[in-house]
Write an enzyme that holds these catalytic residues in place. Sequence first.
Site, PDB file in Angstrom:
ATOM      1  N   LYS A 120      49.747  79.476  46.282  1.00  0.00           N
ATOM      2  CA  LYS A 120      49.224  80.707  46.914  1.00  0.00           C
ATOM      3  C   LYS A 120      47.728  80.584  47.189  1.00  0.00           C
ATOM      4  O   LYS A 120      47.259  80.922  48.273  1.00  0.00           O
ATOM      5  CB  LYS A 120      49.450  81.937  46.009  1.00  0.00           C
ATOM      6  CG  LYS A 120      50.899  82.263  45.716  1.00  0.00           C
ATOM      7  CD  LYS A 120      51.042  83.585  44.983  1.00  0.00           C
ATOM      8  CE  LYS A 120      50.441  83.618  43.587  1.00  0.00           C
ATOM      9  NZ  LYS A 120      51.077  82.710  42.611  1.00  0.00           N
ATOM     10  N   ARG A 167      51.518  92.281  40.736  1.00  0.00           N
ATOM     11  CA  ARG A 167      52.423  91.509  39.889  1.00  0.00           C
ATOM     12  C   ARG A 167      53.437  92.403  39.190  1.00  0.00           C
ATOM     13  O   ARG A 167      54.328  91.885  38.510  1.00  0.00           O
ATOM     14  CB  ARG A 167      51.619  90.767  38.831  1.00  0.00           C
ATOM     15  CG  ARG A 167      51.444  89.282  39.137  1.00  0.00           C
ATOM     16  CD  ARG A 167      50.448  88.774  38.190  1.00  0.00           C
ATOM     17  NE  ARG A 167      50.500  87.407  37.814  1.00  0.00           N
ATOM     18  CZ  ARG A 167      49.631  86.493  38.251  1.00  0.00           C
ATOM     19  NH1 ARG A 167      48.761  86.783  39.173  1.00  0.00           N
ATOM     20  NH2 ARG A 167      49.662  85.279  37.773  1.00  0.00           N
ATOM     21  N   ARG A 190      47.921  69.836  37.287  1.00  0.00           N
ATOM     22  CA  ARG A 190      46.963  70.532  38.153  1.00  0.00           C
ATOM     23  C   ARG A 190      45.551  70.468  37.573  1.00  0.00           C
ATOM     24  O   ARG A 190      45.318  70.804  36.423  1.00  0.00           O
ATOM     25  CB  ARG A 190      47.396  71.995  38.293  1.00  0.00           C
ATOM     26  CG  ARG A 190      46.383  72.872  38.988  1.00  0.00           C
ATOM     27  CD  ARG A 190      47.008  74.162  39.470  1.00  0.00           C
ATOM     28  NE  ARG A 190      47.081  75.197  38.453  1.00  0.00           N
ATOM     29  CZ  ARG A 190      47.418  76.461  38.712  1.00  0.00           C
ATOM     30  NH1 ARG A 190      47.747  76.822  39.946  1.00  0.00           N
ATOM     31  NH2 ARG A 190      47.473  77.348  37.750  1.00  0.00           N
ATOM     32  N   ARG A 234      43.073  74.203  33.626  1.00  0.00           N
ATOM     33  CA  ARG A 234      43.040  75.594  33.179  1.00  0.00           C
ATOM     34  C   ARG A 234      43.644  75.707  31.780  1.00  0.00           C
ATOM     35  O   ARG A 234      44.617  75.031  31.470  1.00  0.00           O
ATOM     36  CB  ARG A 234      43.827  76.482  34.164  1.00  0.00           C
ATOM     37  CG  ARG A 234      43.000  76.931  35.325  1.00  0.00           C
ATOM     38  CD  ARG A 234      43.793  77.651  36.365  1.00  0.00           C
ATOM     39  NE  ARG A 234      44.686  78.704  35.865  1.00  0.00           N
ATOM     40  CZ  ARG A 234      45.326  79.554  36.661  1.00  0.00           C
ATOM     41  NH1 ARG A 234      45.173  79.489  37.969  1.00  0.00           N
ATOM     42  NH2 ARG A 234      46.122  80.463  36.166  1.00  0.00           N
ATOM     43  N   ARG A 246      54.477  81.800  31.343  1.00  0.00           N
ATOM     44  CA  ARG A 246      54.046  82.491  32.570  1.00  0.00           C
ATOM     45  C   ARG A 246      55.204  82.607  33.559  1.00  0.00           C
ATOM     46  O   ARG A 246      55.337  83.602  34.268  1.00  0.00           O
ATOM     47  CB  ARG A 246      52.858  81.743  33.200  1.00  0.00           C
ATOM     48  CG  ARG A 246      51.558  82.011  32.438  1.00  0.00           C
ATOM     49  CD  ARG A 246      50.491  80.980  32.722  1.00  0.00           C
ATOM     50  NE  ARG A 246      50.080  80.924  34.093  1.00  0.00           N
ATOM     51  CZ  ARG A 246      49.598  79.814  34.686  1.00  0.00           C
ATOM     52  NH1 ARG A 246      49.509  78.678  34.013  1.00  0.00           N
ATOM     53  NH2 ARG A 246      49.224  79.854  35.932  1.00  0.00           N
TER      54      ARG A 246
HETATM   55  P1  AMP Z   1      46.700  83.390  38.223  1.00  0.00           P
HETATM   56  O1  AMP Z   1      45.446  82.620  38.477  1.00  0.00           O
HETATM   57  O2  AMP Z   1      47.095  84.286  39.365  1.00  0.00           O
HETATM   58  O3  AMP Z   1      47.844  82.513  37.753  1.00  0.00           O
HETATM   59  O4  AMP Z   1      46.371  84.390  37.024  1.00  0.00           O
HETATM   60  C1  AMP Z   1      45.977  83.905  35.753  1.00  0.00           C
HETATM   61  C2  AMP Z   1      46.206  84.972  34.701  1.00  0.00           C
HETATM   62  O5  AMP Z   1      45.423  86.137  35.008  1.00  0.00           O
HETATM   63  C3  AMP Z   1      47.629  85.501  34.611  1.00  0.00           C
HETATM   64  O6  AMP Z   1      48.472  84.679  33.795  1.00  0.00           O
HETATM   65  C4  AMP Z   1      47.410  86.886  33.996  1.00  0.00           C
HETATM   66  O7  AMP Z   1      47.107  86.788  32.623  1.00  0.00           O
HETATM   67  C5  AMP Z   1      46.130  87.332  34.688  1.00  0.00           C
HETATM   68  N1  AMP Z   1      46.409  88.046  35.959  1.00  0.00           N
HETATM   69  C6  AMP Z   1      46.070  87.661  37.228  1.00  0.00           C
HETATM   70  N2  AMP Z   1      46.457  88.566  38.137  1.00  0.00           N
HETATM   71  C7  AMP Z   1      47.065  89.557  37.441  1.00  0.00           C
HETATM   72  C8  AMP Z   1      47.708  90.770  37.817  1.00  0.00           C
HETATM   73  N3  AMP Z   1      47.811  91.142  39.118  1.00  0.00           N
HETATM   74  N4  AMP Z   1      48.225  91.541  36.828  1.00  0.00           N
HETATM   75  C9  AMP Z   1      48.138  91.196  35.534  1.00  0.00           C
HETATM   76  N5  AMP Z   1      47.557  90.058  35.112  1.00  0.00           N
HETATM   77  C10 AMP Z   1      47.027  89.233  36.047  1.00  0.00           C
END
Ligand code: AMP
Length: 221
Positions: A17, A92, A131, A162, A173
């Site tokens: 994404k 989400r 990654r 990360r 996740r």
């Molecule tokens: P991502 O980089 O999108 O994979 O997000 C990393 C982490 O940030 C996720 O595993 C959640 O802990 C938190 N996070 C990101 N976006 C959201 C969201 N829209 N709602 C809740 N938690 C989020």
Amino acid sequence: MAIAKRIVLLGAPGVGKGTQAKQLEKTFGWVHISTGDLLREAVRTGTELGQKASHYMEKGELVPDDLIIAMIEEQFQNGKCESGFILDGFPRTEVQAQKLDDLLSRQGTSLDAVVSIEVPEEEIVRRLSQRLTCKQGHVFPEDSNHKLGDPCPVCGTPLDRRKDDTPETVRHRLEVYKKETQSLIAYYQTQSILKPVDGLGSYETIFKRILEVLGFASGLV
Ligand code: AMP
């Protein structure tokens, strides 16, 4: 078909994404808003939001809706999204999706398209376990050209893994995604704005597929 400008990119962690959102931003000038990037920045700079969010993120849990919604509302406040936006990692949950609809309707707009990037789970686990990413969010697979600690080929900051890309947290996740986020597919299907895209292939190929579902003639960009 009208040219889409207010877009959500939906898909499990690791489907690409962020990469696609950056390319859309570069091509069209729409604002790329990644809640994951915003939260990581908040954690890095030690803001109150960052302190509240960090333990959820490290465990691969979702950060509570109220914190996320406040963060998104702030992004929409200064009018920078008026010429278009790409939301990456948000919404989400169904509550977040409803709040987004409310926020847009208060501004007299609505989403044009929800692009759902689809990749089989075993491929996602493979991608995330190799990654590497820099502070600016550029992503590379760990291979002979890109090693941990190398400078990012785009911005020069060091490539790192990360904290939530460990196999155990990745699996968690994905569980959270299936439990919380997959219901959004039905939510947007009902609104007739869901655009599924096959997420296997080179990033250029996937970008072309996204342009097609957004109504751009292929080869236009
Ligand atoms: P991502 O980089 O999108 O994979 O997000 C990393 C982490 O940030 C996720 O595993 C959640 O802990 C938190 N996070 C990101 N976006 C959201 C969201 N829209 N709602 C809740 N938690 C989020």
